[in-house]
Design an enzyme around this catalytic site. Structure first.
Site, PDB file in Angstrom:
ATOM      1  N   CYS A  71     -11.550   1.456   8.407  1.00 35.84           N
ATOM      2  CA  CYS A  71     -11.286   2.892   8.308  1.00 35.84           C
ATOM      3  C   CYS A  71      -9.810   3.127   7.961  1.00 35.84           C
ATOM      4  O   CYS A  71      -8.994   2.209   8.008  1.00 35.84           O
ATOM      5  CB  CYS A  71     -11.639   3.592   9.618  1.00 35.84           C
TER       6      CYS A  71
ATOM      7  N   CYS B 254      -7.398   2.055  10.679  1.00 31.93           N
ATOM      8  CA  CYS B 254      -7.299   0.600  10.785  1.00 31.93           C
ATOM      9  C   CYS B 254      -6.381   0.053   9.689  1.00 31.93           C
ATOM     10  O   CYS B 254      -5.540  -0.815   9.940  1.00 31.93           O
ATOM     11  CB  CYS B 254      -8.678  -0.047  10.686  1.00 31.93           C
TER      12      CYS B 254
END
Length: 74
Positions: free
Chosen positions: A7, A10
């Site tokens: 994501c 991240c």
């Protein structure tokens, strides 16, 4: 290790961690852990997660470069 599925948060944590490691001139392997069972093995409930020396030091938020540097110095 950066724990997360890939994501945006991240990816951002990974970028910050890599930059801090480079700026501190320390030897470290920044590894992405993206497989769900592998992430769950660390017992975190939300991503992104940061693991240093096999110890979960943060999860569920993006740390500042300063905070990551402090964690790496410990």
């Amino acid at each position: 290790k950066i724990l997360g599925s890939g994501c945006a948060n991240c990816k951002r944590l990974e970028q910050i961690a890599r930059k801090v490691v480079e700026e501190m001139s320390i030897e470290a392997d920044v590894v992405k852990v993206t497989e769900y069972p592998d992430i769950m093995a660390y017992g975190i409930t939300s991503t992104p997660g940061l693991v240093i020396n096999e110890k979960v030091v943060s999860y569920g938020r993006i740390l500042t470069p300063k905070h990551i540097a402090e964690l790496l110095q410990k």
